[in-house]
Design a protein around this motif. Structure first.
Motif, PDB file in Angstrom:
ATOM      1  N   SER A  50       7.133  17.994  21.695  1.00 57.93           N
ATOM      2  CA  SER A  50       7.636  19.272  22.211  1.00 57.93           C
ATOM      3  C   SER A  50       8.423  20.048  21.164  1.00 57.93           C
ATOM      4  O   SER A  50       8.686  21.235  21.354  1.00 57.93           O
ATOM      5  CB  SER A  50       8.461  19.068  23.485  1.00 57.93           C
ATOM      6  OG  SER A  50       9.641  18.360  23.208  1.00 57.93           O
TER       7      SER A  50
ATOM      8  N   ASP B 281       7.167  20.954  18.563  1.00 57.27           N
ATOM      9  CA  ASP B 281       6.150  21.857  18.024  1.00 57.27           C
ATOM     10  C   ASP B 281       6.079  23.169  18.802  1.00 57.27           C
ATOM     11  O   ASP B 281       5.410  24.105  18.371  1.00 57.27           O
ATOM     12  CB  ASP B 281       4.767  21.201  18.049  1.00 57.27           C
ATOM     13  CG  ASP B 281       4.646  20.073  17.035  1.00 57.27           C
ATOM     14  OD1 ASP B 281       5.381  20.077  16.039  1.00 57.27           O
ATOM     15  OD2 ASP B 281       3.799  19.180  17.261  1.00 57.27           O
ATOM     16  N   THR B 282       6.757  23.226  19.950  1.00 57.32           N
ATOM     17  CA  THR B 282       6.695  24.424  20.791  1.00 57.32           C
ATOM     18  C   THR B 282       8.033  25.158  20.795  1.00 57.32           C
ATOM     19  O   THR B 282       9.096  24.531  20.669  1.00 57.32           O
ATOM     20  CB  THR B 282       6.328  24.069  22.243  1.00 57.32           C
ATOM     21  OG1 THR B 282       7.421  23.350  22.833  1.00 57.32           O
ATOM     22  CG2 THR B 282       5.062  23.228  22.307  1.00 57.32           C
ATOM     23  N   ALA B 283       7.974  26.446  20.968  1.00 53.88           N
ATOM     24  CA  ALA B 283       9.203  27.252  21.028  1.00 53.88           C
ATOM     25  C   ALA B 283      10.066  26.828  22.221  1.00 53.88           C
ATOM     26  O   ALA B 283      11.297  26.744  22.091  1.00 53.88           O
ATOM     27  CB  ALA B 283       8.858  28.733  21.118  1.00 53.88           C
ATOM     28  N   ASP B 284       9.434  26.562  23.364  1.00 55.04           N
ATOM     29  CA  ASP B 284      10.194  26.131  24.549  1.00 55.04           C
ATOM     30  C   ASP B 284      10.880  24.792  24.304  1.00 55.04           C
ATOM     31  O   ASP B 284      12.025  24.595  24.698  1.00 55.04           O
ATOM     32  CB  ASP B 284       9.279  26.014  25.775  1.00 55.04           C
ATOM     33  CG  ASP B 284       8.862  27.363  26.326  1.00 55.04           C
ATOM     34  OD1 ASP B 284       9.503  28.384  25.977  1.00 55.04           O
ATOM     35  OD2 ASP B 284       7.904  27.397  27.119  1.00 55.04           O
TER      36      ASP B 284
ATOM     37  N   ARG C  32      11.835  23.495  21.443  1.00 58.63           N
ATOM     38  CA  ARG C  32      12.954  23.703  20.512  1.00 58.63           C
ATOM     39  C   ARG C  32      14.109  24.391  21.222  1.00 58.63           C
ATOM     40  O   ARG C  32      15.278  24.025  21.019  1.00 58.63           O
ATOM     41  CB  ARG C  32      12.495  24.511  19.305  1.00 58.63           C
ATOM     42  CG  ARG C  32      11.554  23.746  18.389  1.00 58.63           C
ATOM     43  CD  ARG C  32      11.250  24.505  17.101  1.00 58.63           C
ATOM     44  NE  ARG C  32      10.593  25.794  17.312  1.00 58.63           N
ATOM     45  CZ  ARG C  32       9.287  25.957  17.430  1.00 58.63           C
ATOM     46  NH1 ARG C  32       8.464  24.922  17.357  1.00 58.63           N
ATOM     47  NH2 ARG C  32       8.765  27.167  17.602  1.00 58.63           N
ATOM     48  N   ALA C  33      13.815  25.354  22.064  1.00 62.53           N
ATOM     49  CA  ALA C  33      14.866  26.100  22.763  1.00 62.53           C
ATOM     50  C   ALA C  33      15.679  25.191  23.683  1.00 62.53           C
ATOM     51  O   ALA C  33      16.895  25.353  23.800  1.00 62.53           O
ATOM     52  CB  ALA C  33      14.245  27.248  23.562  1.00 62.53           C
ATOM     53  N   ARG C  34      15.020  24.215  24.323  1.00 62.27           N
ATOM     54  CA  ARG C  34      15.735  23.280  25.213  1.00 62.27           C
ATOM     55  C   ARG C  34      16.819  22.507  24.476  1.00 62.27           C
ATOM     56  O   ARG C  34      17.807  22.099  25.067  1.00 62.27           O
ATOM     57  CB  ARG C  34      14.763  22.313  25.875  1.00 62.27           C
ATOM     58  CG  ARG C  34      14.059  22.888  27.084  1.00 62.27           C
ATOM     59  CD  ARG C  34      13.343  21.820  27.884  1.00 62.27           C
ATOM     60  NE  ARG C  34      12.173  21.303  27.218  1.00 62.27           N
ATOM     61  CZ  ARG C  34      10.967  21.870  27.250  1.00 62.27           C
ATOM     62  NH1 ARG C  34      10.786  22.977  27.933  1.00 62.27           N
ATOM     63  NH2 ARG C  34       9.950  21.336  26.610  1.00 62.27           N
TER      64      ARG C  34
ATOM     65  N   GLN D 231      16.139  25.896  15.977  1.00 59.70           N
ATOM     66  CA  GLN D 231      15.273  26.896  15.354  1.00 59.70           C
ATOM     67  C   GLN D 231      14.125  26.139  14.691  1.00 59.70           C
ATOM     68  O   GLN D 231      14.200  24.922  14.489  1.00 59.70           O
ATOM     69  CB  GLN D 231      16.047  27.687  14.292  1.00 59.70           C
ATOM     70  CG  GLN D 231      17.276  28.391  14.819  1.00 59.70           C
ATOM     71  CD  GLN D 231      16.935  29.430  15.869  1.00 59.70           C
ATOM     72  OE1 GLN D 231      15.955  30.156  15.742  1.00 59.70           O
ATOM     73  NE2 GLN D 231      17.741  29.488  16.914  1.00 59.70           N
ATOM     74  N   GLU D 232      13.078  26.841  14.324  1.00 59.16           N
ATOM     75  CA  GLU D 232      11.921  26.188  13.717  1.00 59.16           C
ATOM     76  C   GLU D 232      12.294  25.429  12.445  1.00 59.16           C
ATOM     77  O   GLU D 232      11.780  24.343  12.178  1.00 59.16           O
ATOM     78  CB  GLU D 232      10.819  27.211  13.437  1.00 59.16           C
ATOM     79  CG  GLU D 232       9.483  26.559  13.185  1.00 59.16           C
ATOM     80  CD  GLU D 232       8.326  27.535  13.274  1.00 59.16           C
ATOM     81  OE1 GLU D 232       7.239  27.148  12.824  1.00 59.16           O
ATOM     82  OE2 GLU D 232       8.490  28.657  13.783  1.00 59.16           O
ATOM     83  N   ASP D 233      13.219  25.979  11.644  1.00 62.25           N
ATOM     84  CA  ASP D 233      13.589  25.298  10.401  1.00 62.25           C
ATOM     85  C   ASP D 233      14.482  24.066  10.630  1.00 62.25           C
ATOM     86  O   ASP D 233      14.720  23.294   9.709  1.00 62.25           O
ATOM     87  CB  ASP D 233      14.246  26.273   9.417  1.00 62.25           C
ATOM     88  CG  ASP D 233      15.510  26.915   9.950  1.00 62.25           C
ATOM     89  OD1 ASP D 233      15.673  26.997  11.184  1.00 62.25           O
ATOM     90  OD2 ASP D 233      16.351  27.345   9.127  1.00 62.25           O
TER      91      ASP D 233
ATOM     92  N   VAL E  94      13.556  21.670  12.700  1.00 64.82           N
ATOM     93  CA  VAL E  94      12.656  20.623  13.209  1.00 64.82           C
ATOM     94  C   VAL E  94      12.563  19.395  12.301  1.00 64.82           C
ATOM     95  O   VAL E  94      12.646  18.272  12.795  1.00 64.82           O
ATOM     96  CB  VAL E  94      11.268  21.210  13.550  1.00 64.82           C
ATOM     97  CG1 VAL E  94      10.258  20.120  13.854  1.00 64.82           C
ATOM     98  CG2 VAL E  94      11.398  22.167  14.732  1.00 64.82           C
TER      99      VAL E  94
END
Length: 168
Positions: A29, A31-34, A36-38, A42-44, A46
């Motif tokens: 999960s 890999d998904t914006a949702d 990461r948001a939980r 931020q993407e960087d 990960v």
């Protein structure tokens, strides 16, 4: 994958992070914006979150009496760089360790681990012994000897494998 209730207190964050990867299906999960948001990522963030996740998983496997399946950065090394502050409540004098910055996942995990150590709940957070699972779960069994995230899935599979091995 467990149907259990979430771990208590800050351990719910640790459990949630470890369970972002479904080992059996390979779905991550993060890999998904949702996903990461939980976790407030931020993407960087990960790559560091994945490193922390696998270090936590290795520690939770150790809580259940199992060795990790591959080398990981020791959790203590990762948490050593997490900035925490001591807060003291003036009304009752209680103290707590809190993240210096609430956004970085590492500091929030370090605070959760510290809270769980004080509460005596840290070693109850474990990873399922099933090699295709390793899902994090909070062991609520009276003796603290739970082995699987779910008796209905992973526990049943393990017992069936043992039964079939005896039949052969």
């Amino acid at each position: 994958m467990s149907e259990r209730s979430p771990a208590p207190g800050g351990l719910a964050l640790v459990e949630s992070l470890v369970n972002t990867l479904d080992i059996e299906s390979g779905a991550d999960s993060l890999d998904t914006a949702d996903g990461r948001a939980r976790l407030g990522l931020q993407e960087d963030d990960v790559p560091r979150a994945r490193e922390l996740r696998e270090s936590l998983r290795a520690t939770l496997l150790a809580h259940a009496g199992h060795l990790p399946h591959r080398p990981v950065t020791p959790l203590g090394e990762l948490l050593a760089s997490a900035p925490l502050h001591v807060t003291v409540d003036v009304a009752d004098g209680s103290a707590a360790l809190v993240p210096a910055d609430v956004r970085p996942l590492l500091s929030r995990v370090a605070a959760a681990v510290a809270e769980a150590l004080v509460a005596g709940t840290w070693t109850r957070l474990k990873a399922c012994e099933a090699e295709t699972c390793h899902w994090a779960y909070y062991d609520r069994s009276p003796a603290g000897r739970g082995r699987w995230c779910s008796m209905q899935v992973c526990g049943a599979r393990a017992k069936m494998r043992r039964y079939r091995a005896k039949e052969s």
